[in-house]
Structure formats: C-alpha cells, structure tokens
Design an enzyme around this catalytic site. Sequence first.
Site, PDB file in Angstrom:
ATOM      1  CG  ASP A  95       1.336   8.279   5.695  1.00  0.00           C
ATOM      2  OD1 ASP A  95       1.774   7.523   6.582  1.00  0.00           O
ATOM      3  OD2 ASP A  95       0.122   8.408   5.454  1.00  0.00           O
ATOM      4  CG  HIS A 249       2.761  13.347   5.240  1.00  0.00           C
ATOM      5  ND1 HIS A 249       1.799  13.810   6.112  1.00  0.00           N
ATOM      6  CD2 HIS A 249       2.104  12.600   4.303  1.00  0.00           C
ATOM      7  CE1 HIS A 249       0.607  13.364   5.724  1.00  0.00           C
ATOM      8  NE2 HIS A 249       0.771  12.633   4.627  1.00  0.00           N
TER       9      HIS A 249
END
Length: 277
Positions: A95, A249
């Site tokens: 992400d 992430h």
Amino acid sequence: MISALLVMTGVLGQATAAMSTAQEQPDPIVPAAPAPSVTASSSAPAPTQKAPKPTPTKNSPRVENAVVDTKPKGRTGPAGSIMTTGGKGVALTFDDGPDPDYTPKLLRLLAKQQVKATFCLVGTQARRHPDLVKAIVKGGHSLCNHSWNHDLKLGKKSHAAIRADLERTNAAIRAAVPGAKIRYMRAPGGNFTPAMVRVSTSLGMRSIYWKVDPRDWEHHKGESHDAHRKRVIRIVQRQTRAGAIVLSHDYAQPDTIDAYRVLLPWLHKRFKLVPLT
C-alpha cells in the site's frame, strides 16, 4: 392371722417384681437422623456427569491451527470487503506507493523470486511517479485504487465525493499506463463503508481488506530497525494461511523491504503466491 400375713407378703412381692421389670425395659426406639451427604472429600465420590458439548454460535471464538491450513477461509471484512483470494493462493498486497526509494527495491525482490503481487496506489503518488506505475504493470503485477491522498474519512463522505476521489485516482494511474486494468479498491486505513463499497462496485472495482496485517507501519517507541524487521517477519510467518490476503507497505517502510528479503523465499516455498486478478 398367719394366713392373712402370708397373703399380704405375696402381694407386696408381686408389686416389687413388677417395678423391677418396668425399670429393666429399654428406652423407646427413636428414628435415627438421616446420614450426612457425601462431599468431595469423601472416599467414595458421587459419579460425575459429562457436560454437554456447547453449541457453536456465530460469535464463538475460533482457535487458529498451529500448522499451515490447506483450505482457505471465506470470511468477509468490513462492509462486505474481501479478506481471501477465494482459492489456495496467497496474495501479497503493498500500500501507499509508489515510493521512489523503496518500490524499485521491492520490484527487484519480486522479480528475483518470480512472484506477482498487488500494488494499492495512492493517486498523488501515481501522479508524481508515473514511471514507477509503468514498472509495476510491466512486472506483471495487479493494480488497486487506494484513494487520491489517503483520506481516512473518505468513506463517510457523500457518494459523489467518494466517486470523484476514486475516479481521480484511476485517471492518474491511467495517465501513466493508458487502459490499465484497476480491478480493486482498498479504503485508506481499511475504513470501508457500505457507500464506499457500492461506489467502487459501480466503477468495476472489488473492495479488498486483508487476512494478515503485520502492522509494518507501526514503529514502537525504542524499537530498533532490526527488531521491527523481525516483528514483521514473525507475524507474517505465524498468521499466513492458504487463501490469505497479506497487507504490507512499500511507502516509506525500509524495514518492510528488508523483511521481504526473508519472507519472499519463505512464503514461496510454502504457498502459491498470486496477484489479485
């Protein structure tokens, strides 16, 4: 005279005998008091009864198996978002990028292991780094809309505002890769709402949550980079099961990239790693 005296003596003797007999009779029988009940400390405890098996309910807690499952779990996340791939394959999702410092490193690691992943892109980042959007698509990875600027309250806005935000993000991605397929949406912070899911569906995107979250974005006070890296590795290894969607992430998370140097070969040996398609 003598005869009368003898008669009186006999009568007195019978009375004395009767009194002695009465004194020798036993006391009347009184019913005995009931015996005390048997306690847990008695030598002969009462037999125990098996407790009935509890009937499972919708909210009954589940205990995860210590070994790797072979069957995926089919639960859904907030507002009906999906948490699993729908098969045995495990999907790695990254992400908040693309990140000019860490996304290229991650792409090289994925290419080395021949693994395809899913990148949830933020619109502002896609606009700043179109070359990285191209590199992600060229590497065979899937794309996911992660909103324009990671607004954690986006799902609470009007349908029109949500639609405008997601369309703007898709436009930034497609400015880098015309015609790019964007089949998924992930709400910032996982803050899905029914409105956000409905709007995403109307735009042709499925809403994805996750099954495994190592919280790699969270840095504990006093935690070293090495400790943070090891924590990410430990959580992913312990929690990943067949069919899971794993959240991580690539934006501003150097420890995550280092963790995946260990995790990618470990996961690749145990699961089929798939992009969301």
